[in-house]
Each structure stands twice: as C-alpha cells, then as structure tokens.
Enzyme design. Sequence first.
Site, PDB file in Angstrom:
ATOM      1  N   GLU A 130       8.244 -44.888  25.709  1.00  0.00           N
ATOM      2  CA  GLU A 130       9.075 -45.392  24.617  1.00  0.00           C
ATOM      3  C   GLU A 130      10.417 -45.845  25.171  1.00  0.00           C
ATOM      4  O   GLU A 130      11.061 -45.112  25.916  1.00  0.00           O
ATOM      5  CB  GLU A 130       9.303 -44.311  23.552  1.00  0.00           C
ATOM      6  CG  GLU A 130      10.063 -44.853  22.351  1.00  0.00           C
ATOM      7  CD  GLU A 130      10.298 -43.824  21.254  1.00  0.00           C
ATOM      8  OE1 GLU A 130      11.021 -44.146  20.301  1.00  0.00           O
ATOM      9  OE2 GLU A 130       9.753 -42.702  21.336  1.00  0.00           O
ATOM     10  N   GLY A 270      15.567 -36.457  25.764  1.00  0.00           N
ATOM     11  CA  GLY A 270      15.425 -35.042  25.483  1.00  0.00           C
ATOM     12  C   GLY A 270      13.975 -34.613  25.475  1.00  0.00           C
ATOM     13  O   GLY A 270      13.591 -33.608  26.067  1.00  0.00           O
ATOM     14  N   ALA A 271      13.157 -35.403  24.777  1.00  0.00           N
ATOM     15  CA  ALA A 271      11.723 -35.118  24.686  1.00  0.00           C
ATOM     16  C   ALA A 271      11.032 -36.349  24.144  1.00  0.00           C
ATOM     17  O   ALA A 271      11.674 -37.284  23.658  1.00  0.00           O
ATOM     18  CB  ALA A 271      11.466 -33.902  23.795  1.00  0.00           C
ATOM     19  N   MET A 272       9.696 -36.347  24.203  1.00  0.00           N
ATOM     20  CA  MET A 272       8.910 -37.493  23.761  1.00  0.00           C
ATOM     21  C   MET A 272       7.667 -37.020  23.037  1.00  0.00           C
ATOM     22  O   MET A 272       6.917 -36.180  23.533  1.00  0.00           O
ATOM     23  CB  MET A 272       8.532 -38.364  24.979  1.00  0.00           C
ATOM     24  CG  MET A 272       7.725 -39.597  24.617  1.00  0.00           C
ATOM     25  SD  MET A 272       8.633 -40.694  23.507  1.00  0.00           S
ATOM     26  CE  MET A 272       7.286 -41.388  22.552  1.00  0.00           C
ATOM     27  N   ASN A 274       4.679 -38.050  22.380  1.00  0.00           N
ATOM     28  CA  ASN A 274       3.343 -38.587  22.659  1.00  0.00           C
ATOM     29  C   ASN A 274       2.280 -37.781  21.918  1.00  0.00           C
ATOM     30  O   ASN A 274       2.268 -36.556  21.978  1.00  0.00           O
ATOM     31  CB  ASN A 274       3.046 -38.516  24.162  1.00  0.00           C
ATOM     32  CG  ASN A 274       4.176 -39.050  24.995  1.00  0.00           C
ATOM     33  OD1 ASN A 274       4.546 -40.201  24.915  1.00  0.00           O
ATOM     34  ND2 ASN A 274       4.758 -38.178  25.808  1.00  0.00           N
ATOM     35  N   HIS A 306      11.430 -31.155  16.079  1.00  0.00           N
ATOM     36  CA  HIS A 306      11.560 -32.610  15.938  1.00  0.00           C
ATOM     37  C   HIS A 306      10.345 -33.337  16.492  1.00  0.00           C
ATOM     38  O   HIS A 306       9.756 -34.194  15.808  1.00  0.00           O
ATOM     39  CB  HIS A 306      12.832 -33.065  16.661  1.00  0.00           C
ATOM     40  CG  HIS A 306      13.085 -34.532  16.612  1.00  0.00           C
ATOM     41  ND1 HIS A 306      13.929 -35.115  15.696  1.00  0.00           N
ATOM     42  CD2 HIS A 306      12.596 -35.556  17.367  1.00  0.00           C
ATOM     43  CE1 HIS A 306      13.955 -36.422  15.883  1.00  0.00           C
ATOM     44  NE2 HIS A 306      13.149 -36.714  16.907  1.00  0.00           N
ATOM     45  N   GLU A 307       9.959 -33.004  17.717  1.00  0.00           N
ATOM     46  CA  GLU A 307       8.840 -33.720  18.335  1.00  0.00           C
ATOM     47  C   GLU A 307       7.522 -33.410  17.626  1.00  0.00           C
ATOM     48  O   GLU A 307       6.679 -34.303  17.471  1.00  0.00           O
ATOM     49  CB  GLU A 307       8.746 -33.383  19.819  1.00  0.00           C
ATOM     50  CG  GLU A 307      10.005 -33.669  20.623  1.00  0.00           C
ATOM     51  CD  GLU A 307      10.532 -35.081  20.459  1.00  0.00           C
ATOM     52  OE1 GLU A 307       9.727 -36.018  20.252  1.00  0.00           O
ATOM     53  OE2 GLU A 307      11.761 -35.262  20.519  1.00  0.00           O
ATOM     54  N   GLU A 329      13.088 -42.071  13.569  1.00  0.00           N
ATOM     55  CA  GLU A 329      14.049 -41.149  14.161  1.00  0.00           C
ATOM     56  C   GLU A 329      15.016 -40.561  13.133  1.00  0.00           C
ATOM     57  O   GLU A 329      15.275 -39.364  13.124  1.00  0.00           O
ATOM     58  CB  GLU A 329      14.805 -41.823  15.299  1.00  0.00           C
ATOM     59  CG  GLU A 329      13.928 -42.163  16.497  1.00  0.00           C
ATOM     60  CD  GLU A 329      13.225 -40.968  17.116  1.00  0.00           C
ATOM     61  OE1 GLU A 329      13.584 -39.808  16.815  1.00  0.00           O
ATOM     62  OE2 GLU A 329      12.285 -41.186  17.909  1.00  0.00           O
TER      63      GLU A 329
END
Length: 859
Positions: A130, A270-272, A274, A306-307, A329
């Site tokens: 992303e 921070g994070a993704m 997927n 969040h993820e 987001e």
Amino acid sequence: MQKTNEKKNSPKTHLLEDFRPTNWRTPRVDLLFDLDPHSTIVRATYDVESVFDSREALFLHGEGLEFLNLRIGGEPVPPEEFQITDFGLFLPNPPSSAFQLTVENRISPEANTALEGLYKSGSMLCTQNEPEGFRKIVYSIDRPDNMMVFTVTLLADPNLLPVLLSNGNFVSETWISPDKKQVVWHDPFPKPSYLFCLVAGDLAVRKDSYLTKSNREVELRIYVEKGNESKVQFAFESLKKAFEWEEKTFGLEYDLQLFMIVAVSDFNMGAMENKGLNLFNSKLVLCDKKSATDESFESIQAVIGHEYFHNWTGNRVTLQNWFNLTLKEGLTVFRDQWFTEDQTDFAVKRIKDVQLLKDYQFVEDQGPMSHPILPKSYVDMNNFYTVTVYEKGAEVIRLISEIIGREKFKIGLNKYLSAYDGQGVTFEEFISSMELACEKKIPNIRNWYHRKGTPRIKVIESYEQTSETYRLDFIDMEPEQIPLPFLNKIALFSKSGDLILEEDVLLTTHISTLTYPNQKEKPIASVFRKFSSPVEVLLDRNLEEEIFLAKYEREGVAKFFSFQKVIFSLFQQSIDSEVEKTCIPVLDIIRTSLSMDLDLGYLCHYLSFPSISQIAEALKNTDYERIHTLRYKWMHTIAKEFEMEFQDLYARNTKNIPNQSKEERDKRKAKNLSLYYLLHLDSDDRYLKLATKQILDAKHMTEELGALRLICELDLPNKNLMLQTFYEKWSSDSIVLDSWFSIQVSYGSEAKKALETLEIHPKWSIQNPNKVRALYYSFARNPQSFHKGDGNGYKLLEERILKLDRVNPQVAAGLTKLFQSALRMPDPLQVLAKNCLMRIEASPNLSKEVREVVGLLLK
C-alpha cells in the site's frame, strides 16, 4: 518489444477530476514466486476481462522490474506487439474477448532499501504494497478498484526460508527437493493488489485461538524473529479483545480460518492490514512490562484493533481510488478510537486524540501542506497518508456518529458493508448508507470532504437583563467557503456552579443563533464539549469564567481544555509583563483539583503542564528560549507551592504491581507526574536521588524510561551516567534503544551535537525507519535546537534528507514535511529554511516523493 524514453523525473500528477474507472480488470490471478534474497523470479497469470467491452489498450503498472517474458493464452507475444516503459507494460492491441495473460519478471529484494514491494528485513523477505508497491513486484493493474481472487505459490530453499506465508487459507505444502519447498495459499475473497502480502523467513511462531460468536474456531498466529517469542502475549490478548469488540459492537465476525501477524523490524509504516496476514512494525507487537511503557501497551492494543477492524472497513469493502483514502482510514481510526475508549478511560483517550489533532493536524491545516480529507491531486500517494486524512477524517466520522446517534451509526455501517461487499467505493456510498439508517439527509455533511483548513467559529455572547435572555451567536469566519454542519454540545452553568441545561445542537449555516430565555443572571456557557466538532473556537470570554470552567465543568474533555486556556492566557500575560504572580490562578485551580475526588488517571493528565511547542502554538510566539525559561519558572512555582502534596502523591503510589490494569497504570502516571514537578525544585539533590532510585529499582519500563526522560529534559547532573546505565542494560533491545536515541535529541538547544554523535553509533542505521524517526524526526520536533538562530538545524536536516532520499524516499519525504514549522518562523530563519528547501529541490535525481513535498512547501 519497444523500450520508450519516458523519464522517472517526470512523474504524473493525478487529479481527482480526471479519475475514470478501470477499463480492464483481472478478477483472478495465480502468482508464483521463486524466492531468493538476491534474485527472485515472479510470474503472474491473470484472467483479463474488458469492463466496458472496449478495444482500449491494456496497461500494466510496473516499476524497477527486469522484464523476462509475456504470454497470452500460453503463446509468447511478439516483441513488436508490446512496449516496456519506466512505468509499466503497454499492450496497444489486446484480444477482443476475455483472455489469459502471463507475465514474468525478476526483482532483487535485498537491493530494495525503499521498503516498498518485496524487500529483505533481517532474516526475512516481506512485502509492503500500500499504496503502489505491488507494481514493484510484478506487472499488474495496480489500482484499488481492480479486485482479484489470489492463488499464490511460493518456492524457496527451506534451509534459508523455511516459513512461507501469504494471504487467505493454507492449501498445501510440497517438498520438490531437499533444497526446494513449495507452499500454496488461496484467498477466496477478492481484494486489490495493495492488500497482497508475502512473508518468507526463518521465523518463530506462537499460536492461540479465538472462538467466534457462531462457535467457529479461528487459529491465531504471531510470527517473530527468533528470540522475541516471549513478547507476544499482550498482542494476542489485544487481538482477541478486538475480535470480541467487533462482534459485540457491530456484529461482525472474522471470515477466514486463520489470522496471522508478522512483526517486521524494517517497516515504513505502523502496520498493514493485508487480508489475513497483517504486517506490523515490531514496536507495535513486541512488548513486556520490562521493555514497554504503558503508552506502548496502549498503542499496541489500538493499532492491533485498527488493523483487524480493516478486515471489514478497508478489505471487504475497499476504495475506488486513492483520493478516497479517508474512507477506510478515517473510518477505521474512529473505530479504533471507540475501541480504546471502551477499553480505557473515555475522557483521557478523547483528550489525547484532540491534543494530537491540535498539535499536528491543525498545524498542517495552517501551512502549505493543507488539503481536504479528500485530496484533489497528488504526485505520490505516500505523501497523503497524513494527519488530515487519518485524524481529521476520523473526526468527521465521529461527527456523523454523533449527529445520527451511535445505534443508527451501527445500522448504517452494516448497511454499507452489506451493500458494497467485495467492491471499491467512495465516501458517497458510505454517507448514503448512514442517511438510509437515520432515514434523512445529513445537511451539508459531504462538504467536510471538500473544504480544507480548520473551521474557525467565532462565538458572541449577549445577555439582556430586562428580558432575562441569554444569546449565543456562532459565526463561521470563512463565509466564502462551502457551509459545514457542526454539532455543538452545550452546557449552561449558574455562577454558583449548578448545571442549568445540557443540549446537542446541530448548526448548519454560516451564522447560527441560540436563545435561552428565563435566565435570572448571565449563565456561563461551555460550548463544543467533548470536542464535538473539529473546529477552532474563538470565544472572547473573561478569564474568571474560564477559571470557573476549569474548576467546575463536569465534562472531562471540556474541563481539561478550559484549564489549558487559562494557562495559555496567563502565560501570555507573564510573557508580556514578566510578572510571575500571574501564575496564582493556576495554583488555585490545581488546589481545587487536588481537593476533588477526580479519577487518578484523569487527574494526572489534567495536571500535565503544556509543552514548549504547545505553548508556542497557542500564543503564536516562536521565542522558544523565553518560553522555556518562563515555563521552568512556572513549574518551579507550582512544585514549591504543592511540594508536600506531590511528595504524598508519589509516596502513595510507590508500591505498584507491574501489570496493565487501570489501577496500576494510574499509579505509575502519578509517580512520574509528581517526580516531574519535584525535579523542578533545585534546592538540594534529594529528588534527583529519587529519580535515580526509580530508574535503578524500576519493575516497569514506564517508571524507568519516565524518570530517565525527566533527567534528560531537565539536563540534570547525572544525565550522562544514567544514559550509559540505561544503554548497558538495554543495548540488545532495538525497540528500547529507539527511545534511548530519541530522548537525547528531544530537549534543549544543544541537540545537534548529540545527533551528530549518535548517528555514527553502531546501533543506529539510516536504513531502519524506526531509527531514522527516533533521531531525525525527534530532532526536528525539538524547537529549541531545530529553530536555533544560526539556522544550522535546518542545514543539518537538509543534508540528512538528501542522504536519506537515496535510501528510502518515502521516509525522506516524511522528514521533509517537518520543514513546515520552519516556514512559520520570522526572518531570517524563514529565509534560511526556504534556501534549504530550494537547494533540496535543485538536487539532481531527487525522488518524486521528496520533490512533491518540497514543491508544496515552497508554494
């Protein structure tokens, strides 16, 4: 095959008004990776369909790829029938009906220092796609409205890369030979290319499980570099809380058999999220009481939530285009805020979120990087992962939830997810779903997506004694702008402290008037309580009324910010007159708060003194040294007045258990707050000894790092000794060392010298984004050093940006944005900053990421 002469230094500007849906789509793809850190072969076989039955040319995005071959229907495509450019593969005359296309290319993960696409981090290979990293892996229609069902085959030497992971469900594992293993994964849910993920490495794994509300068991796995296995328990606990909260709050279950998290040391973000295989910056997964602060634990829980919440708001329903980034987001930030509020304390969490908005997003709105939450153009989308898109976007979603009510919001979200499952949509579909849920239009709500800047609302009070009528006029100070709806949570108090009324009022025009009859005396109004709309309130009330609200307002968020306003107002008087007695009302408010039965965690946050940067921003004063001096005097005065109370607060909370219960977290807050004030009493060294003892005896990192941070901020005599002691204890923990690097450049006017020493430290690396943020970002946010009068802070940042741009353009562009504060300085510093930016802009081979940011800053 024809090679064109397009240049990478001429990047395209993407305009919202030019957006068109894709003419081609690839609903299914089989990916094959023959993995090797030095040279990886990637083959993609796509089912290709024309969306509009057009004969338009087909373009596959691709950057930095070594092209190998192209086939259609299994047959090689003659070289003269396609073109390779710096930006992709162009097929002028594709087949007229659906067809299968296979493309193969080579990439080098270990040479990829930009950390986009497939790259090497420590002992593993991993991906970050992303927004547009997939095109750096393989030729593809790399845009969010192209949804694909992925089947992924991974080939690797099991001696080097024994763990092979991808999205979705595990299908099979086959040993082709002793030095080649094949693993197949299949994700049944369509997703765009930015959600594809691959991880391969010699990793350790910890497993757990979660039983959904329909009694379906989901396997949970967290993969880490070997040696970190003991630091994942809190991540599991947070993940299961997120699963449970999502089910209870929105009725949404996880939809696969397996949910995996991988902790990655080298990560730009921070994070993704997927699908089914979340990648996390290691600092947002790995923790234990000895090595992580309470703030770290809270951040880990929030980001894991969040993820996971993205599984529905972002994955199952995604974006039509990147202009609508806030759709996933902003919405998901609001959901993780709601989740954290439910897990912790609403008022404190809300105050933290509003402070973040004021400290960063309001500032962004005032500068050349200002943009609406729906950007109208971009060159590189990485530059628009901003506090405006995320945090202000979340405030707009919160506003919608407050206007229609949380229960209707839940209904609306489920309508949205049901109607658009498996699709890429825009904010319009989301707003329409909310309006269906509440069965009415929300006036002007869409305008929040198009209007940039922070709305400034002037409030005019009037009281008519003869008619006993109190009136409030609310005026949007930008009448030429499109009108916005504002939710105004209002309370009226009598001068004796009684609550007269509370109400929520929706303001929908540029000028709104509220009238309150039957008021025997002029009431005291508290407006926009809970920060009910993301606005700057301009209310010229007398100081006595603000002091009253700081003391007696019942709503915690409004009470906190009233106290902040009192401090800022009196601080301005102190700067203007240098008369220290203006601190007296602050002492009175503190005395009142200490006598009230306030929640301990809230009290600690309430009594936290504003930072130098916060005071400077509130006062629009950039004399940071003067602010620093006066701030120290004020804190000394407060500490002297309440020395016994802070001693008692410290003593009562000395004995605490190193766990993450609210009670124990609040005790640690109280210790650090008390110590902070007491260290401003410099009559003897007993409090310095107390801080030293806290570091050496600490059972939780909040105590250890908290005391060390205070010693560094106040530049106390044993600073170097304590820094060395801390380093010797934590030298093998890379995450803890990020804090060690950061605190040495975060305070005082001599941080440049510390930075130049630390950047040659063997534990620091310019190739690791966390280390770069710890050192360079922290320095640029230290106003005393960065904005020092000689301008050398700007020159240092200029040099580091150019050096970093050759390694990681995305992180370099983020660092460049920190020049925004310099452009608000008076001359000659502003001129010096502009000169630095112009030299960066003139640098040869500058990345498009940095060039775009510099161009915006110099406008």
